[in-house]
Design a protein around this motif. Structure first.
Motif, short mmCIF file in Angstrom:
data_model
loop_
_atom_site.label_atom_id
_atom_site.label_comp_id
_atom_site.label_asym_id
_atom_site.label_seq_id
_atom_site.Cartn_x
_atom_site.Cartn_y
_atom_site.Cartn_z
N VAL A 133 0.85 -1.18 0.00
CA VAL A 133 0.00 0.00 0.00
C VAL A 133 0.89 1.24 0.00
CG1 VAL A 133 -1.96 -1.16 1.13
CG2 VAL A 133 -0.22 -0.04 2.53
N GLU A 134 0.40 2.33 -0.56
CA GLU A 134 1.21 3.54 -0.74
C GLU A 134 1.77 4.08 0.57
OE1 GLU A 134 2.48 4.88 -3.53
OE2 GLU A 134 1.59 3.11 -4.46
N GLU A 135 0.98 4.07 1.61
CA GLU A 135 1.44 4.59 2.91
C GLU A 135 2.69 3.85 3.40
OE1 GLU A 135 -0.45 5.52 7.32
OE2 GLU A 135 -1.34 3.92 6.12
N LEU A 136 2.74 2.57 3.15
CA LEU A 136 3.89 1.76 3.56
C LEU A 136 5.10 2.09 2.70
CD1 LEU A 136 4.32 -0.51 5.70
CD2 LEU A 136 4.21 -2.10 3.81
N LYS A 137 4.89 2.24 1.40
CA LYS A 137 6.00 2.59 0.50
C LYS A 137 6.62 3.93 0.90
CE LYS A 137 4.38 0.17 -3.64
NZ LYS A 137 3.88 0.34 -5.02
N GLU A 138 5.77 4.88 1.30
CA GLU A 138 6.27 6.20 1.69
C GLU A 138 7.08 6.14 2.99
OE1 GLU A 138 2.82 8.75 1.81
OE2 GLU A 138 2.42 8.42 -0.32
N ALA A 139 6.72 5.25 3.89
CA ALA A 139 7.41 5.14 5.19
C ALA A 139 8.68 4.30 5.12
CB ALA A 139 6.46 4.54 6.23
N ALA A 140 8.80 3.46 4.10
CA ALA A 140 9.90 2.51 4.01
C ALA A 140 11.21 3.19 3.61
CB ALA A 140 9.57 1.42 3.01
N ASN A 141 12.32 2.55 4.00
CA ASN A 141 13.64 3.01 3.56
C ASN A 141 13.91 2.59 2.13
OD1 ASN A 141 14.07 1.91 6.65
ND2 ASN A 141 14.96 3.91 6.29
N MET A 142 13.20 1.54 1.69
CA MET A 142 13.45 0.96 0.37
C MET A 142 12.18 0.29 -0.12
SD MET A 142 16.19 -2.11 -0.27
CE MET A 142 16.48 -2.81 -1.86
N VAL A 143 11.95 0.35 -1.43
CA VAL A 143 10.85 -0.39 -2.05
C VAL A 143 11.47 -1.41 -2.99
CG1 VAL A 143 8.78 -0.24 -3.50
CG2 VAL A 143 9.29 1.59 -1.88
N THR A 144 11.02 -2.64 -2.89
CA THR A 144 11.56 -3.72 -3.70
C THR A 144 10.51 -4.21 -4.70
OG1 THR A 144 12.74 -5.83 -3.62
CG2 THR A 144 10.94 -5.53 -2.03
N LEU A 145 10.78 -5.31 -5.31
CA LEU A 145 9.82 -5.92 -6.24
C LEU A 145 8.64 -6.49 -5.46
CD1 LEU A 145 12.37 -7.85 -8.53
CD2 LEU A 145 11.36 -5.59 -8.91
N SER A 146 7.62 -6.92 -6.15
CA SER A 146 6.42 -7.46 -5.50
C SER A 146 6.68 -8.83 -4.88
CB SER A 146 5.28 -7.57 -6.51
OG SER A 146 5.49 -8.69 -7.36
#
Length: 154
Positions: free
Chosen positions: A123-136
């Motif tokens: 979810v977008e909120e989690l992506k914004e809070a994360a240090n890194m976004v990876t593959l699905s």
């Protein structure tokens, strides 16, 4: 709806959970559940969530794990609290922790960990809070992220 029924059955099978549909949650609970999961279309959950939360906010913590799942846990119970306890037991600092997540119920864990990684399907909120976004999840996102992080260590 058919979509709700499908998602409830999927969650039931994936988590080996018993599912009981009730008309009145307060009257039908005769035991102390560890978690309550309310499933409904997102628009409906949004329209009723404030009313539900306001009646129980002194005893429960609510999170949207997905747009169609509103979860309730006892106050103080979260994935971050669990990680903190594990770190305490094993004498690990939170800076030594990598946490992976994709749902709103993972937000506390992602914020707690020294390295919070959101899955590509998060979810977008989690992506914004994360240090890194990876593959699905379906694209081996954890393996990809660990490889990326290990390359930085060498």
């Amino acid at each position: 709806t058919d979509e709700n029924s499908f998602m409830i059955q999927k969650e039931k099978v994936n988590n080996n959970m018993k599912v009981k549909l009730v008309d009145n949650l307060v009257k039908d609970i005769y035991f102390n559940p560890c978690k309550i999961l309310i499933a409904a279309p997102h628009e409906y959950l949004i329209s009723v969530s404030d009313n539900i939360i306001s009646k129980f906010e002194d005893k429960l913590t609510f999170t949207f794990s997905t747009p169609f799942f509103l979860e309730a846990n006892n106050k103080g119970i979260s994935k971050a609290a669990a990680l903190e306890k594990i770190c305490e037991i094993y004498n690990i600092t939170k800076d030594e922790v990598i946490a992976f997540g994709d749902g709103g119920n993972d937000l506390s864990m992602i914020k707690y960990a020294g390295m919070g990684v959101a899955m590509g399907n998060a979810v977008e909120e989690l992506k914004e809070a994360a240090n890194m976004v990876t593959l699905s999840n379906n694209d081996d996102g954890i393996v990809f992220a660990l490889n990326q992080l290990l390359k930085k260590c060498v």
